[in-house]
Design a protein around this motif. Structure first.
Motif, PDB file in Angstrom:
ATOM      1  N   SER A 190       5.302  10.365   2.667  1.00  0.00           N
ATOM      2  CA  SER A 190       4.955   9.067   2.674  1.00  0.00           C
ATOM      3  C   SER A 190       5.172   8.592   4.108  1.00  0.00           C
ATOM      4  CB  SER A 190       5.837   8.173   1.676  1.00  0.00           C
ATOM      5  OG  SER A 190       7.045   8.031   2.148  1.00  0.00           O
ATOM      6  N   VAL A 191       4.229   7.857   4.188  1.00  0.00           N
ATOM      7  CA  VAL A 191       4.325   6.873   5.784  1.00  0.00           C
ATOM      8  C   VAL A 191       4.457   5.391   5.537  1.00  0.00           C
ATOM      9  CG1 VAL A 191       3.057   6.406   7.761  1.00  0.00           C
ATOM     10  CG2 VAL A 191       2.954   8.737   6.827  1.00  0.00           C
ATOM     11  N   THR A 192       5.436   4.832   5.974  1.00  0.00           N
ATOM     12  CA  THR A 192       5.550   3.272   6.093  1.00  0.00           C
ATOM     13  C   THR A 192       5.163   2.391   7.216  1.00  0.00           C
ATOM     14  OG1 THR A 192       7.966   3.384   6.834  1.00  0.00           O
ATOM     15  CG2 THR A 192       7.422   3.787   4.142  1.00  0.00           C
ATOM     16  N   ALA A 222       0.997  -1.178   0.032  1.00  0.00           N
ATOM     17  CA  ALA A 222      -0.068   0.048   0.356  1.00  0.00           C
ATOM     18  C   ALA A 222       0.656   1.160  -0.124  1.00  0.00           C
ATOM     19  CB  ALA A 222      -0.955   0.035   1.252  1.00  0.00           C
ATOM     20  N   GLN A 223       0.362   2.335  -0.801  1.00  0.00           N
ATOM     21  CA  GLN A 223       1.220   3.496  -0.478  1.00  0.00           C
ATOM     22  C   GLN A 223       0.304   4.465   0.231  1.00  0.00           C
ATOM     23  OE1 GLN A 223       3.723   4.551  -2.768  1.00  0.00           O
ATOM     24  NE2 GLN A 223       4.285   2.494  -3.529  1.00  0.00           N
ATOM     25  N   THR A 224       1.038   4.695   1.422  1.00  0.00           N
ATOM     26  CA  THR A 224       0.174   5.745   2.358  1.00  0.00           C
ATOM     27  C   THR A 224       0.830   7.170   2.453  1.00  0.00           C
ATOM     28  OG1 THR A 224      -0.454   3.946   3.521  1.00  0.00           O
ATOM     29  CG2 THR A 224      -0.837   5.835   4.631  1.00  0.00           C
ATOM     30  N   SER A 225       0.092   8.286   2.515  1.00  0.00           N
ATOM     31  CA  SER A 225       1.019   9.293   2.705  1.00  0.00           C
ATOM     32  C   SER A 225       0.053  10.233   3.584  1.00  0.00           C
ATOM     33  CB  SER A 225       1.237  10.105   1.395  1.00  0.00           C
ATOM     34  OG  SER A 225      -0.169  10.276   0.683  1.00  0.00           O
ATOM     35  N   VAL A 226       0.623  11.332   4.246  1.00  0.00           N
ATOM     36  CA  VAL A 226      -0.057  12.337   5.044  1.00  0.00           C
ATOM     37  C   VAL A 226       0.342  13.664   4.498  1.00  0.00           C
ATOM     38  CG1 VAL A 226      -0.272  11.053   7.009  1.00  0.00           C
ATOM     39  CG2 VAL A 226       1.655  12.419   6.826  1.00  0.00           C
ATOM     40  N   GLU A 274       2.837  16.758   1.083  1.00  0.00           N
ATOM     41  CA  GLU A 274       2.606  15.490   1.176  1.00  0.00           C
ATOM     42  C   GLU A 274       3.924  14.556   1.504  1.00  0.00           C
ATOM     43  OE1 GLU A 274       0.230  14.163  -1.898  1.00  0.00           O
ATOM     44  OE2 GLU A 274      -0.080  12.262  -1.091  1.00  0.00           O
TER      45      GLU A 274
END
Ligand code: FE2
Length: 425
Positions: free
Chosen positions: A416-418, A404-408, A414
């Motif tokens: 990315s969050v891992t 999944a590619q998650t970002s805040v 913007e």
């Protein structure tokens, strides 16, 4: 030139990533120069051998709400709902549901499954359906089938004959449910009957044993004695054994050392038993799990089972053993630094030993069966219930999950969050 090179894989226990070479479906020594037809960069991801599911009831999967809901959520209402659902079982019905869940399991990295199959049905519909699927799924998800008498062996009319017929038809393992029999004596006799049948057919034994909060339910000691007397060490599994939670310490001490002596495999089922046990407690409510850590300290092989996927007993789940391990980390008090890594063994090598899976484990010459987690360590795999990025069977990719590619958006930017500590974000 070899078929495939997996760059920077992290096998369980390895401190540094290594390259894994695959040729002709097997793990082979690294070729000089690393020449391969295909190369996949794993970037330090955890790579254990396949997950092994030692305890599930495939015949009941995806029947939640049929023919009615289990309103209370209790074990007994679940058994009553299932007894009604069994009346409408057909081979096609069982197979369509099981085919779906086998695919879910494979996507989760599971390649070996032991399923209990209810044989309290004069037509043995579910067993016939599963026997066909065992052939269909072989080499993808290998199935072991347990003849499981949901309503008892002695307490169910024709129970003995149905068990014998089920094993003669091809069930691999003999089951039982002694705590559900009408009397303690019937319970003891049902365990002995199961061992007799297993000896006669050269089958293994896996009994639903003492799955109750009643601390007087002590059929596990009968299993221990029969295993020792018949020399069946290593071929016998006791499943659930939740009553052990409530035994007095002196009895439990003697029992655990005898379980070790007998070489019994144990399966705890954290998902179902978290919701089914303790129903008669008004507080404090017992957690309803067997004595996992005490058994492990005595050297006993303890495995984690999933038990149910969306059935009358447990409405949740998607066939992922790691989700069950995550729950046991909490309810089994296994959050200690030396305890967390054991959870992965309990869904891989430990159940492989209980099922007697051959050619298991990552080693040169062994079948290239493996799972690539979307996480670098065993603790991260449990913490994140990390997706299975790749699943290989015989060197071929049989399941794939794109990370999944998650970002805040933080301060308008913007990022990315891992969810991994050792990376940015
Ligand atoms: Fe079960």
């Amino acid at each position: 030139m070899i078929d495939l090179l997996l760059r920077n894989a992290r096998p369980v226990g390895a401190t540094e990533p290594v390259d894994l070479a695959v040729d002709g479906g097997r793990l082979v020594p690294l070729p000089p120069g690393g020449e391969a037809r295909e190369r996949i960069a794993l970037r330090g991801r955890l790579v254990p051998p396949p997950l092994v599911e030692p305890h599930i009831h495939l015949d009941a999967v995806l029947t939640v709400g049929q023919p009615r809901d289990n309103v209370s959520g209790s074990l007994f209402e679940g058994i009553a709902v299932w007894a009604d659902r069994v009346k409408s079982l057909t081979v096609a019905d069982v197979q369509s549901r099981v085919r779906q869940v086998l695919r879910w399991q494979l996507a989760n990295g599971v390649q070996h499954v032991r399923s209990h199959v209810d044989v309290c049905d004069s037509e043995l519909t579910a067993l016939r359906a599963l026997l066909e699927l065992r052939e269909e799924a072989a080499g993808q998800v290998d199935l072991q089938l347990v003849a499981f008498p949901q309503l008892g062996i002695l307490s169910f009319d024709g129970g003995r004959e149905l068990m014998r017929k089920a094993v003669a038809l091809g069930a691999d393992v003999v089951g039982g449910i002694p705590h559900y029999e009408l009397t303690r004596e019937d319970g003891v006799a049902s365990v002995i009957y199961a061992f007799d049948l297993a000896e006669e057919f050269g089958a293994r034994v896996d009994i639903h044993c003492d799955e109750t909060d009643d601390d007087h339910s002590r059929f596990i000691e009968v299993m221990v004695a029969e295993t020792i007397r018949r020399g069946m060490s290593g071929r016998v599994t006791a499943s659930h054994t939740t009553a052990m939670h409530s035994y007095n310490a002196a009895y439990a001490y003697r029992l655990v050392s005898n379980i070790a002596r007998a070489g019994l495999h144990m399966v705890t089922n954290p998902l179902d038993n978290a919701v089914l046990q303790g129903r008669f407690d008004t507080g404090p409510i017992r957690r309803g799990h067997t004595r996992v850590k005490q058994l492990q300290e005595a050297g006993v092989n303890v495995c984690i089972g999933h038990d149910s996927v969306m059935d009358p007993w447990y409405p949740l789940g998607y066939g992922d053993p790691v989700q069950a391990a995550f729950v046991l980390a909490h309810l089994g008090h296994m959050s200690g630094a030396a305890e967390l890594p054991r959870l992965l063994d309990m869904v891989t090598a430990n159940p492989a030993a209980a099922l007697g899976v051959e050619d298991y484990g990552l080693r040169e010459g062994g079948s290239a069966d493996l799972v690539v987690f979307g996480a670098p360590t065993d603790v991260d795999a449990i913490r994140l219930v990390a997706p299975r990025h790749l699943v290989l069977r015989g060197g071929r990719i049989v399941a794939r999950t794109e990370p999944a590619q998650t970002s805040v958006v933080w301060d308008g930017v913007e990022e990315s969050v891992t969810f991994l500590r050792d990376t940015r974000g």
